[in-house]
Design an enzyme around this catalytic site. Structure first.
Site, mmCIF file in Angstrom:
data_model
loop_
_atom_site.group_PDB
_atom_site.id
_atom_site.type_symbol
_atom_site.label_atom_id
_atom_site.label_comp_id
_atom_site.label_asym_id
_atom_site.label_seq_id
_atom_site.Cartn_x
_atom_site.Cartn_y
_atom_site.Cartn_z
ATOM 1 N N ALA A 126 0.777 -1.242 0.000
ATOM 2 C CA ALA A 126 0.000 0.000 0.000
ATOM 3 C C ALA A 126 0.810 1.295 0.000
ATOM 4 C CB ALA A 126 -0.935 -0.003 1.203
ATOM 5 N N ALA A 127 2.011 1.293 0.591
ATOM 6 C CA ALA A 127 2.758 2.551 0.744
ATOM 7 C C ALA A 127 3.166 3.096 -0.624
ATOM 8 C CB ALA A 127 3.997 2.313 1.602
ATOM 9 N N GLY B 276 0.446 5.160 -0.392
ATOM 10 C CA GLY B 276 -0.968 5.334 -0.085
ATOM 11 C C GLY B 276 -1.832 5.990 -1.149
ATOM 12 N N LYS C 288 -3.076 4.733 -3.996
ATOM 13 C CA LYS C 288 -4.199 3.863 -4.387
ATOM 14 C C LYS C 288 -5.047 3.519 -3.166
ATOM 15 C CE LYS C 288 -1.642 2.217 -8.388
ATOM 16 N NZ LYS C 288 -0.330 2.823 -8.046
ATOM 17 N N ASP D 77 1.810 -3.023 4.203
ATOM 18 C CA ASP D 77 3.116 -2.972 3.549
ATOM 19 C C ASP D 77 4.149 -3.504 4.525
ATOM 20 O OD1 ASP D 77 5.140 -2.418 1.581
ATOM 21 O OD2 ASP D 77 3.792 -0.896 0.791
ATOM 22 N N ASP E 237 5.138 -8.593 5.716
ATOM 23 C CA ASP E 237 5.650 -9.025 4.415
ATOM 24 C C ASP E 237 4.449 -9.561 3.633
ATOM 25 O OD1 ASP E 237 6.572 -10.520 2.299
ATOM 26 O OD2 ASP E 237 8.059 -11.635 3.442
ATOM 27 N N ASP F 167 -0.271 -3.868 -6.083
ATOM 28 C CA ASP F 167 0.477 -2.871 -6.853
ATOM 29 C C ASP F 167 1.952 -3.154 -6.511
ATOM 30 O OD1 ASP F 167 0.733 -0.578 -8.538
ATOM 31 O OD2 ASP F 167 1.141 0.612 -6.757
ATOM 32 N N CYS G 60 4.389 -0.427 -12.586
ATOM 33 C CA CYS G 60 4.636 0.770 -13.415
ATOM 34 C C CYS G 60 5.898 0.535 -14.245
ATOM 35 C CB CYS G 60 4.742 2.018 -12.552
ATOM 36 S SG CYS G 60 6.024 1.941 -11.292
#
Lengths: 149, 296
Positions: B106-107, B109, B111, B129, B156, B175, B223
């Protein structure tokens, strides 16, 4: 009943209602979680056995009780009806830079610092003098925003 | 470029234009945080030197002016600075009010706060995260944006406990950490680097599948352009786990997933995935796959 045994949601609603004029009904449908560091506020969620945070911190433990958090005061925004102290840009610069300013608020205690009508964080008033209680990193962000006009 | 790495020229259209675009400064975009503000609230607090213009993505605006992260509106949590391409991922996940959702990596943040916004601060959003300094930014962004339905966990992702939510999540976003080629000024693909990180990516996606309830949705995004980290990871998951790919539709220019690259051949289903390129989005690049968890 000791403070530890009090329902954290009641403590939270009472604190912000009595101190800042927030409607108690604002807290309907929200949950409060007591942690060592203070009281956190969230919507109703399914908590796992271990977690770092839930929702956002609303009250921090402070000698003699609790202090409001800048994050929650900003979140409350216009819900904050009392203890609002409107500051000019110059005054806000002063206190964000760590200095006290003279301001007669009439009573000692925590206040909501406001700029252009919007709550921007927590402050403390001695009754005649005012200082910022906004955490350093957040104060830095606000200073940067003010600097560009 | 790693001398053993074949070029992406074969599958990226207008490759030279992509290289030129990468070298230039990116445009700035912001997502209005509807949990806290309206477009008018934002406009009322912006300096006169800044303006907003609409995009094809709901709540996203082109920010014209310097430093969108240094305004009063940003401080107040009225918007989040986010690339259009990154903003296209959460609508593919499709979180709904009242659901149980996990953002596994998540980090910082972006999304996560977008998911919370889509869920209108209802249900339960677990933002996880592993321990690192970006976790601090995750906390700060969750608080600033007023995400009251969000729980931050530090784990983890490949070992996120299966028994914490035994019924399984409705939706899980992976992600994944990646080589981030779409964020580099020059493109220097490396098969070695991509193969190395694809092990972690596979581990995260495999865990996500196990954490999702049958019928639930998993979205995998990166990405980066490397097929090894994208179609390669998804193909391996299709081979070993009960999931089916679903076609990804985004309101930005996109291309289907790559079925083969150099000597690599992938599951033909990967053409349902979407590839976004900087020179076509006017923002960043992204790979997005949407999987449906099937019964065992």
């Amino acid at each position: 009943m000791t403070r530890e045994e009090e329902d954290p949601k009641s403590v939270l609603a009472e604190y912000y209602s009595r101190g800042f004029g927030v409607r108690k009904s604002f807290f309907d449908g929200l949950e409060a979680i007591q942690k060592k560091s203070g009281i956190w506020v969230s919507s109703p969620v399914l908590l796992p056995p271990m977690f770092e945070s839930v929702g956002m911190p609303a009250l921090r433990r402070f000698p003699g009780g609790y202090k409001p958090t800048t994050f929650f005061l900003v979140f409350l925004g216009d819900e904050v009806r009392n203890r609002r102290v409107e500051l000019s840009e110059k005054e806000l610069f002063e206190i964000l830079s760590g200095r006290e300013i003279e301001r007669d608020t009439g009573e000692r205690g925590f206040v909501a610092l406001c700029f252009e009508g919007r709550v921007v964080g927590c402050g403390f008033s001695t009754g005649t003098r005012l200082r910022s209680m906004i955490p350093k990193a957040r104060a830095g962000e606000l200073l940067e925003a003010l600097s560009r006009g | 470029m790693d001398s053993n790495t074949p070029s992406y020229r074969d599958f990226i259209p207008d490759y030279e234009l992509l290289l030129e675009t990468l070298a230039r400064e990116k445009l700035s975009f912001v997502r209005i945080n509807t949990l806290r503000a309206t477009l008018e609230d934002v406009r009322a607090t912006l300096p006169e030197s800044c303006s907003l213009s609409p995009t094809s993505l709901e709540c996203f605006y082109r920010f014209e002016g310097e430093d969108p992260g240094k305004t009063l509106a940003h401080y107040l949590g009225y918007y989040y600075v986010q690339e259009l391409s990154a903003g296209a991922v959460v609508p593919v996940l499709g979180p709904r009010e009242g659901e149980l959702v996990l953002d596994l990596c998540a980090a910082p943040g972006g999304k996560t706060t977008q998911i919370s916004q889509e869920m209108r601060n209802t249900g339960t959003l677990v933002a996880n995260d592993k321990p690192h300094k970006r976790l601090k930014a995750l906390h700060a962004n969750v608080y600033r944006m007023g995400c009251l339905n969000t729980i931050v966990t530090r784990w983890d992702g490949t070992r996120f406990p299966l028994d914490w939510y035994p019924e399984g999540f409705d939706r899980v976003l992976v992600d994944a950490p990646c080589t981030g080629e779409s964020n580099h000024k020059t493109l220097s693909p490396s098969v070695r680097a991509s193969v190395a990180i694809s092990q972690l990516q596979y581990g995260l996606l495999a865990r996500a599948v196990r954490l999702t309830r049958p019928g639930g949705v998993i979205v995998y995004s990166t990405c980066t352009f490397s097929p090894i980290e994208n179609e390669g990871v998804v193909s391996r998951i299709l081979e070993h786990y009960p999931v089916a790919l679903e076609r990804v539709r985004v309101p930005l220019p996109s291309h289907p997933g790559v079925e083969e690259w150099s000597s690599w051949k992938y599951n033909p289903e990967v053409k349902k995935c979407a590839r976004l390129y900087n020179h076509e989005t006017g923002s960043g690049g992204m790979f997005i796959a949407r999987l449906r968890r099937l019964e065992e």
